[in-house]
Motif scaffolding. Sequence first.
Motif, PDB file in Angstrom:
ATOM      1  N   GLY A 133       0.812  -1.208   0.000  1.00  0.00           N
ATOM      2  CA  GLY A 133       0.000   0.000   0.000  1.00  0.00           C
ATOM      3  C   GLY A 133       0.848   1.261   0.000  1.00  0.00           C
ATOM      4  N   GLN A 134       1.962   1.242   0.745  1.00  0.00           N
ATOM      5  CA  GLN A 134       2.861   2.385   0.768  1.00  0.00           C
ATOM      6  C   GLN A 134       3.452   2.636  -0.616  1.00  0.00           C
ATOM      7  N   LEU A 135       3.844   1.543  -1.290  1.00  0.00           N
ATOM      8  CA  LEU A 135       4.401   1.673  -2.632  1.00  0.00           C
ATOM      9  C   LEU A 135       3.373   2.261  -3.595  1.00  0.00           C
ATOM     10  N   ALA A 136       2.135   1.765  -3.512  1.00  0.00           N
ATOM     11  CA  ALA A 136       1.074   2.284  -4.384  1.00  0.00           C
ATOM     12  C   ALA A 136       0.823   3.760  -4.112  1.00  0.00           C
ATOM     13  N   GLU A 137       0.855   4.145  -2.842  1.00  0.00           N
ATOM     14  CA  GLU A 137       0.635   5.552  -2.478  1.00  0.00           C
ATOM     15  C   GLU A 137       1.740   6.435  -3.019  1.00  0.00           C
ATOM     16  N   ILE A 138       2.989   5.964  -2.900  1.00  0.00           N
ATOM     17  CA  ILE A 138       4.127   6.747  -3.392  1.00  0.00           C
ATOM     18  C   ILE A 138       4.055   6.913  -4.905  1.00  0.00           C
ATOM     19  N   GLN A 139       3.710   5.837  -5.606  1.00  0.00           N
ATOM     20  CA  GLN A 139       3.638   5.896  -7.063  1.00  0.00           C
ATOM     21  C   GLN A 139       2.544   6.834  -7.559  1.00  0.00           C
ATOM     22  N   GLN A 140       1.489   7.008  -6.764  1.00  0.00           N
ATOM     23  CA  GLN A 140       0.369   7.847  -7.183  1.00  0.00           C
ATOM     24  C   GLN A 140       0.455   9.267  -6.641  1.00  0.00           C
ATOM     25  N   THR A 141       1.466   9.558  -5.829  1.00  0.00           N
ATOM     26  CA  THR A 141       1.595  10.879  -5.230  1.00  0.00           C
ATOM     27  C   THR A 141       1.989  11.918  -6.276  1.00  0.00           C
ATOM     28  N   THR A 142       1.285  13.025  -6.258  1.00  0.00           N
ATOM     29  CA  THR A 142       1.619  14.148  -7.149  1.00  0.00           C
ATOM     30  C   THR A 142       1.963  15.418  -6.366  1.00  0.00           C
ATOM     31  N   LYS A 143       1.516  15.490  -5.109  1.00  0.00           N
ATOM     32  CA  LYS A 143       1.802  16.652  -4.269  1.00  0.00           C
ATOM     33  C   LYS A 143       2.861  16.255  -3.244  1.00  0.00           C
ATOM     34  N   PHE A 144       4.097  16.550  -3.560  1.00  0.00           N
ATOM     35  CA  PHE A 144       5.212  16.067  -2.745  1.00  0.00           C
ATOM     36  C   PHE A 144       5.506  16.938  -1.534  1.00  0.00           C
ATOM     37  N   LYS A 145       4.879  18.083  -1.450  1.00  0.00           N
ATOM     38  CA  LYS A 145       5.173  18.968  -0.331  1.00  0.00           C
ATOM     39  C   LYS A 145       4.181  18.817   0.820  1.00  0.00           C
ATOM     40  N   ASN A 146       3.186  17.963   0.655  1.00  0.00           N
ATOM     41  CA  ASN A 146       2.199  17.743   1.718  1.00  0.00           C
ATOM     42  C   ASN A 146       2.629  16.576   2.599  1.00  0.00           C
ATOM     43  N   HIS A 147       2.993  16.863   3.833  1.00  0.00           N
ATOM     44  CA  HIS A 147       3.448  15.821   4.757  1.00  0.00           C
ATOM     45  C   HIS A 147       2.839  16.049   6.129  1.00  0.00           C
ATOM     46  N   ASN A 148       2.692  14.983   6.876  1.00  0.00           N
ATOM     47  CA  ASN A 148       2.179  15.083   8.242  1.00  0.00           C
ATOM     48  C   ASN A 148       3.236  15.600   9.203  1.00  0.00           C
ATOM     49  N   LEU A 149       4.503  15.417   8.858  1.00  0.00           N
ATOM     50  CA  LEU A 149       5.606  15.929   9.673  1.00  0.00           C
ATOM     51  C   LEU A 149       6.164  17.193   9.015  1.00  0.00           C
ATOM     52  N   ARG A 150       6.452  18.184   9.807  1.00  0.00           N
ATOM     53  CA  ARG A 150       6.911  19.462   9.270  1.00  0.00           C
ATOM     54  C   ARG A 150       8.292  19.329   8.646  1.00  0.00           C
ATOM     55  N   LEU A 151       8.422  19.786   7.394  1.00  0.00           N
ATOM     56  CA  LEU A 151       9.704  19.675   6.684  1.00  0.00           C
ATOM     57  C   LEU A 151      10.771  20.520   7.353  1.00  0.00           C
ATOM     58  N   ALA A 152      10.396  21.670   7.908  1.00  0.00           N
ATOM     59  CA  ALA A 152      11.381  22.526   8.582  1.00  0.00           C
ATOM     60  C   ALA A 152      11.976  21.797   9.781  1.00  0.00           C
TER      61      ALA A 152
END
Length: 341
Positions: A205-224
């Motif tokens: 499921g993680q692999l499928a989610e990564i392959q279908q991701t188009t918005k790479f800046k949306n994360h649950n953990l803060r990038l900063a």
Amino acid sequence: MSNPKVLEKMSGSILCAMAKVAVDRSCGQVEAFLGKWFVTNDLLKYIADRSPSLKVLRLSSCYIANIGVAWAIKEFPLLEDLELSLCLSASGEYVLETIGTSCTLTRFQWCGYTNGKAMGTTMTKLHSLQLFGSSLNNSGLAAILDNCPNIESLDIRYFFNIKMDDALREKCAGIRSVRLPHDSIDDYEFKDNLPCWLHKAFWSGQLAEIQQTTKFKNHNLRLARIKKIMKTDSDVQRISGEAPMVFAKACEMFIQELMLRGWHHAQENKRTLQKNDITEAIARTEVFDFMVPSKKNGTTVPPTTTAVQEDDDDPYTNYYECDCFSCPSSPDDPDLRNVTN
């Protein structure tokens, strides 16, 4: 053959040959086929070529590919009852859409990646639905329930991303039989195979989610926050824009897998997820050995952590300053949902 012990001793090639003979003898009149583990893409194609009247197809623990399932389903226009349990390689949006558009199912059992929109728009005649161990969330399940008004039996046990809020409970109120995410699995036929399968399904499921991701800046953990931790390494001089995104996703998957393994242990003891379950999950999993406290001169030394200047408004501060065994005591903990959902 009615003796399962005899069947268990036979090789897959022999069972496939026996199945082909049975299909040939039916002269195109096969209406139901049930197979466990030995069914292959080749056998499924053989059945599809010779069984236009098939109404029931139930497969479990079979290594069949997406393309094999999708091609075969198109040859079963009369199919009403379909089960694909623990068939890890047969999953994904393409398969679900093909199933929904090729036949009119009234009963569907499925373990694997699930797209609620794809199912809701194509499988509108369902009366019985089991989506065991799915990664579907509330909106996906709502899409199915809104478009499948005839459902009388619903089984959503082992759903990791479902929170039974008032809106979802209201949608389920009119269904005659409902099995909720945390209901007992004692009567589930494949419960002994679930821990191994669900772990594989999680990564699939993680692999499928990564392959279908188009918005790479949306994360649950803060990038900063991720970037600040990376800079604590004295060898790191510069950090590219993509690196924090990759590390943020890796952290999310690490937390989710740890919670999944801990939850398995909690289920074995039939209780709510506790700190001891996380500790046991770490002890059982070799790749988590770096989190096990070491011993020097008879004294337990916890895993070292690097001090980082904290932001007062950082909601994830506690996850980095606590020891590796700290964990919310319940899967319903709001902080845990913020990180894992």
